[in-house]
Design a protein around this motif. Sequence first.
Motif, PDB file in Angstrom:
ATOM      1  N   CYS A 111       0.813  -1.218   0.000  1.00 10.48           N
ATOM      2  CA  CYS A 111       0.000   0.000   0.000  1.00 10.48           C
ATOM      3  C   CYS A 111       0.847   1.270   0.000  1.00 10.48           C
ATOM      4  CB  CYS A 111      -0.981   0.002   1.174  1.00 10.48           C
ATOM      5  SG  CYS A 111      -0.217  -0.149   2.804  1.00 10.48           S
ATOM      6  N   LEU A 112       1.927   1.293   0.774  1.00  9.67           N
ATOM      7  CA  LEU A 112       2.766   2.493   0.825  1.00  9.67           C
ATOM      8  C   LEU A 112       3.459   2.725  -0.513  1.00  9.67           C
ATOM      9  CD1 LEU A 112       4.308   1.968   4.379  1.00  9.67           C
ATOM     10  CD2 LEU A 112       2.531   3.601   3.738  1.00  9.67           C
ATOM     11  N   LEU A 113       3.940   1.662  -1.126  1.00  9.03           N
ATOM     12  CA  LEU A 113       4.615   1.766  -2.417  1.00  9.03           C
ATOM     13  C   LEU A 113       3.649   2.229  -3.503  1.00  9.03           C
ATOM     14  CD1 LEU A 113       7.233   1.216  -4.038  1.00  9.03           C
ATOM     15  CD2 LEU A 113       6.378  -1.103  -4.418  1.00  9.03           C
ATOM     16  N   VAL A 120       3.111   9.978  -7.797  1.00  7.88           N
ATOM     17  CA  VAL A 120       4.101  10.410  -8.788  1.00  7.88           C
ATOM     18  C   VAL A 120       3.505  10.427 -10.195  1.00  7.88           C
ATOM     19  CG1 VAL A 120       6.264   9.777  -9.934  1.00  7.88           C
ATOM     20  CG2 VAL A 120       6.098   9.685  -7.437  1.00  7.88           C
ATOM     21  N   PHE A 121       2.752   9.382 -10.555  1.00  4.60           N
ATOM     22  CA  PHE A 121       2.266   9.244 -11.927  1.00  4.60           C
ATOM     23  C   PHE A 121       0.831   9.740 -12.119  1.00  4.60           C
ATOM     24  CE2 PHE A 121       5.613   5.940 -11.623  1.00  4.60           C
ATOM     25  CZ  PHE A 121       6.451   6.446 -12.609  1.00  4.60           C
ATOM     26  N   GLY A 122       0.217  10.253 -11.071  1.00  8.73           N
ATOM     27  CA  GLY A 122      -1.095  10.875 -11.212  1.00  8.73           C
ATOM     28  C   GLY A 122      -2.237   9.910 -11.425  1.00  8.73           C
ATOM     29  N   LEU A 123      -2.154   8.722 -10.835  1.00 11.61           N
ATOM     30  CA  LEU A 123      -3.237   7.743 -10.945  1.00 11.61           C
ATOM     31  C   LEU A 123      -4.177   7.955  -9.759  1.00 11.61           C
ATOM     32  CD1 LEU A 123      -3.490   5.764 -13.267  1.00 11.61           C
ATOM     33  CD2 LEU A 123      -2.643   3.955 -11.780  1.00 11.61           C
ATOM     34  N   ARG A 124      -5.163   8.799  -9.960  1.00 17.03           N
ATOM     35  CA  ARG A 124      -5.964   9.323  -8.846  1.00 17.03           C
ATOM     36  C   ARG A 124      -6.723   8.245  -8.083  1.00 17.03           C
ATOM     37  NH1 ARG A 124      -6.026  13.263  -5.138  1.00 17.03           N
ATOM     38  NH2 ARG A 124      -8.087  13.295  -4.175  1.00 17.03           N
ATOM     39  N   TYR A 138      -3.686   2.354  10.048  1.00 12.83           N
ATOM     40  CA  TYR A 138      -2.732   3.399  10.439  1.00 12.83           C
ATOM     41  C   TYR A 138      -1.790   2.936  11.544  1.00 12.83           C
ATOM     42  CZ  TYR A 138      -1.115   8.227  10.907  1.00 12.83           C
ATOM     43  OH  TYR A 138      -0.340   9.358  10.904  1.00 12.83           O
ATOM     44  N   ALA A 139      -2.349   2.307  12.577  1.00 13.30           N
ATOM     45  CA  ALA A 139      -1.514   1.896  13.714  1.00 13.30           C
ATOM     46  C   ALA A 139      -0.470   0.869  13.288  1.00 13.30           C
ATOM     47  CB  ALA A 139      -2.388   1.338  14.829  1.00 13.30           C
ATOM     48  N   GLU A 140      -0.889  -0.088  12.460  1.00  7.97           N
ATOM     49  CA  GLU A 140       0.030  -1.144  12.026  1.00  7.97           C
ATOM     50  C   GLU A 140       1.099  -0.614  11.064  1.00  7.97           C
ATOM     51  OE1 GLU A 140      -3.811  -2.965  13.278  1.00  7.97           O
ATOM     52  OE2 GLU A 140      -3.220  -1.297  11.983  1.00  7.97           O
ATOM     53  N   LEU A 141       0.783   0.471  10.324  1.00  2.84           N
ATOM     54  CA  LEU A 141       1.704   0.988   9.318  1.00  2.84           C
ATOM     55  C   LEU A 141       2.442   2.243   9.767  1.00  2.84           C
ATOM     56  CD1 LEU A 141      -0.660   0.591   6.226  1.00  2.84           C
ATOM     57  CD2 LEU A 141       1.298  -0.851   6.785  1.00  2.84           C
ATOM     58  N   ARG A 142       2.284   2.588  11.037  1.00  6.49           N
ATOM     59  CA  ARG A 142       2.817   3.856  11.535  1.00  6.49           C
ATOM     60  C   ARG A 142       4.306   4.033  11.225  1.00  6.49           C
ATOM     61  NH1 ARG A 142       0.664   7.262  15.138  1.00  6.49           N
ATOM     62  NH2 ARG A 142      -0.872   5.701  15.784  1.00  6.49           N
ATOM     63  N   GLU A 143       5.083   2.974  11.438  1.00 10.75           N
ATOM     64  CA  GLU A 143       6.526   3.084  11.226  1.00 10.75           C
ATOM     65  C   GLU A 143       6.852   3.385   9.763  1.00 10.75           C
ATOM     66  OE1 GLU A 143      10.546   0.306  11.740  1.00 10.75           O
ATOM     67  OE2 GLU A 143       8.729  -0.162  12.881  1.00 10.75           O
ATOM     68  N   GLY A 144       6.193   2.697   8.843  1.00 11.14           N
ATOM     69  CA  GLY A 144       6.440   2.945   7.429  1.00 11.14           C
ATOM     70  C   GLY A 144       5.965   4.313   6.975  1.00 11.14           C
ATOM     71  N   LEU A 145       4.935   4.846   7.631  1.00 11.61           N
ATOM     72  CA  LEU A 145       4.406   6.155   7.262  1.00 11.61           C
ATOM     73  C   LEU A 145       5.422   7.262   7.458  1.00 11.61           C
ATOM     74  CD1 LEU A 145       0.811   5.846   8.728  1.00 11.61           C
ATOM     75  CD2 LEU A 145       1.354   6.409   6.366  1.00 11.61           C
ATOM     76  N   GLU A 146       6.344   7.066   8.393  1.00 13.51           N
ATOM     77  CA  GLU A 146       7.335   8.103   8.663  1.00 13.51           C
ATOM     78  C   GLU A 146       8.220   8.372   7.456  1.00 13.51           C
ATOM     79  OE1 GLU A 146       7.237   9.937  11.377  1.00 13.51           O
ATOM     80  OE2 GLU A 146       5.464   8.751  11.892  1.00 13.51           O
ATOM     81  N   PRO A 149       6.548  11.535   2.294  1.00 16.58           N
ATOM     82  CA  PRO A 149       6.571  13.003   2.340  1.00 16.58           C
ATOM     83  C   PRO A 149       5.432  13.541   3.196  1.00 16.58           C
ATOM     84  CG  PRO A 149       6.852  12.211   0.088  1.00 16.58           C
ATOM     85  CD  PRO A 149       6.488  11.011   0.924  1.00 16.58           C
ATOM     86  N   GLY A 150       5.638  14.715   3.774  1.00 12.14           N
ATOM     87  CA  GLY A 150       4.662  15.285   4.692  1.00 12.14           C
ATOM     88  C   GLY A 150       3.282  15.442   4.101  1.00 12.14           C
ATOM     89  N   GLU A 151       3.194  15.859   2.813  1.00 10.86           N
ATOM     90  CA  GLU A 151       1.873  16.079   2.221  1.00 10.86           C
ATOM     91  C   GLU A 151       1.112  14.772   2.037  1.00 10.86           C
ATOM     92  OE1 GLU A 151       4.871  16.091  -1.248  1.00 10.86           O
ATOM     93  OE2 GLU A 151       4.746  16.812   0.828  1.00 10.86           O
ATOM     94  N   LEU A 152       1.839  13.664   1.815  1.00 13.91           N
ATOM     95  CA  LEU A 152       1.166  12.374   1.684  1.00 13.91           C
ATOM     96  C   LEU A 152       0.676  11.883   3.043  1.00 13.91           C
ATOM     97  CD1 LEU A 152       3.318  10.431  -0.949  1.00 13.91           C
ATOM     98  CD2 LEU A 152       1.351  11.937  -1.287  1.00 13.91           C
ATOM     99  N   ARG A 153       1.470  12.098   4.088  1.00 15.45           N
ATOM    100  CA  ARG A 153       0.996  11.731   5.436  1.00 15.45           C
ATOM    101  C   ARG A 153      -0.226  12.568   5.809  1.00 15.45           C
ATOM    102  NH1 ARG A 153       6.468  12.296   6.767  1.00 15.45           N
ATOM    103  NH2 ARG A 153       5.990  14.065   8.142  1.00 15.45           N
ATOM    104  N   ALA A 154      -0.203  13.833   5.463  1.00 20.87           N
ATOM    105  CA  ALA A 154      -1.322  14.716   5.807  1.00 20.87           C
ATOM    106  C   ALA A 154      -2.601  14.288   5.104  1.00 20.87           C
ATOM    107  CB  ALA A 154      -0.976  16.155   5.447  1.00 20.87           C
ATOM    108  N   TYR A 155      -2.485  13.851   3.844  1.00 17.93           N
ATOM    109  CA  TYR A 155      -3.679  13.412   3.116  1.00 17.93           C
ATOM    110  C   TYR A 155      -4.286  12.178   3.778  1.00 17.93           C
ATOM    111  CZ  TYR A 155      -6.799  11.985  -0.637  1.00 17.93           C
ATOM    112  OH  TYR A 155      -7.909  11.631  -1.354  1.00 17.93           O
TER     113      TYR A 155
END
Length: 459
Positions: A111-113, A120-124, A138-146, A149-155
């Motif tokens: 999912c993160l990849l 990057v490629f605009g596949l909405r 979110y809880a299980e993926l918290r470490e990978g979320l770090e 980029p900030g704007e992707l975490r914010a979304y």
Amino acid sequence: MIPEQAAGPAPPARVRIRVEEQVFSVEKSLLVESSEYFRALFRSGMKESTQEELRLRALSAAGFLAMLRVLAGERPVLSGDESVEAVECAAFLQAGPLARYLVHSVNSDNCLLLYQAAAVFGLRELFHSAALYIRDSYAELREGLEGLPGELRAYVRSLLPSTFIAVGAHTPTFEFLEDLSRTICYLDEESNAWRTLACLPLAASTFLAGVATMENKIYIVGGVYGASKQVVESSFCYDADTNAWSEFASPHQLRYDVTLVGHEGHLYAIGGEYEKTALKSVEKYDVATKTWSFVCDLPQPSAATPCAQALGQIFVCLWKPLDTTVVYEYEARRDEWLPVTDLKRPQSYGHCMVAHRDNLYVMRNGPSDDFLRCVIDCFNLTSRQWTTLPGQFVNSKGALFTAVIRGDTVYTVNRMLTLLYSVEQETWRFKQEKAGFPRSGSLQTFLLRLPRRDHDIAT
């Protein structure tokens, strides 16, 4: 004089596509049907539209091959690099089928990849779907979320997580005899309490009704009232975003004990009963045009048909004589029910099916028809192999016949407890215990994303 032989159908026009150092021979019609890029190219009238060979310089051969495999009906398991190359191919060629396959392939491993690649490629659609998956885990993926980029975490943080929803079996009521228990409820996991989301419309029935969710709405079709099982002739829709009910048309064939499925903008009313006769007809409701139409019948009449969606496809279980369960897949493009596999097990009460990644889990009581115990068989769509999950699940501690899966977590519920299991390869491991749903009778459960407003009425 020798008569001329009738000419057979012309072979499909093909074109060679050169990607990197590989050449692929592909039917033009397939490319036109599946790719906006090729549709525009072949209809442009430019010299490229008539060339026997075209070169795609911006793509990788692995990404193009992934697209061709998906168009051929395969379900390829893609590595990390192949996934990124497939995202690039789907975006550059505007290949809808490949984009949808990637959406349905999102899991905790990729999912993160896929989220970053889609950004990057605009596949909405893939970007949003991967973000929703990350929000739910979110809880299980918290470490990978770090590492995002900030704007992707914010979304991701701006999105609503899905919530576990339950509704009991209720028949219509009269206003002067209003039943205050006729409610749809959600599990507030922070306070560990079930709370009221919405009251059912007075004329709606959830007893032997088909209930499904799609695009953050609950749909109710069929259901009965009265000793003679009269079918409710109206259908109902609850919009979680607006907290409002509306009515819509019922299927042409009235039915109860029907399986309802929401899939790619359509509702499917599968089988059911009418006047105590099992049905094999299936109807499709187009939400956009608000119309029902008949599609391919089931291979046999079936009521309360076990059903699940995996990799973007609908699967059902049908029972055959001699203790055989046959799994069928609905092929929407060809409007056919195709046999996938069969399983021989003694039949028993409470048969249902859920899906996780490329696995179908068929749950039934047993052994020896012991209705307090549940056994689970798993069919992997990629390897085409059956396995039996180790251990047995006791229904008195968690009614697995109402299971739903969010991320890698299975939610099950009965009056006493809500139990959460973690899906790990070929096992379900106990994860957490929550409050049971304090209503008797059968339940239907699903997931919704609830806007941030106060429902706050305890059940």
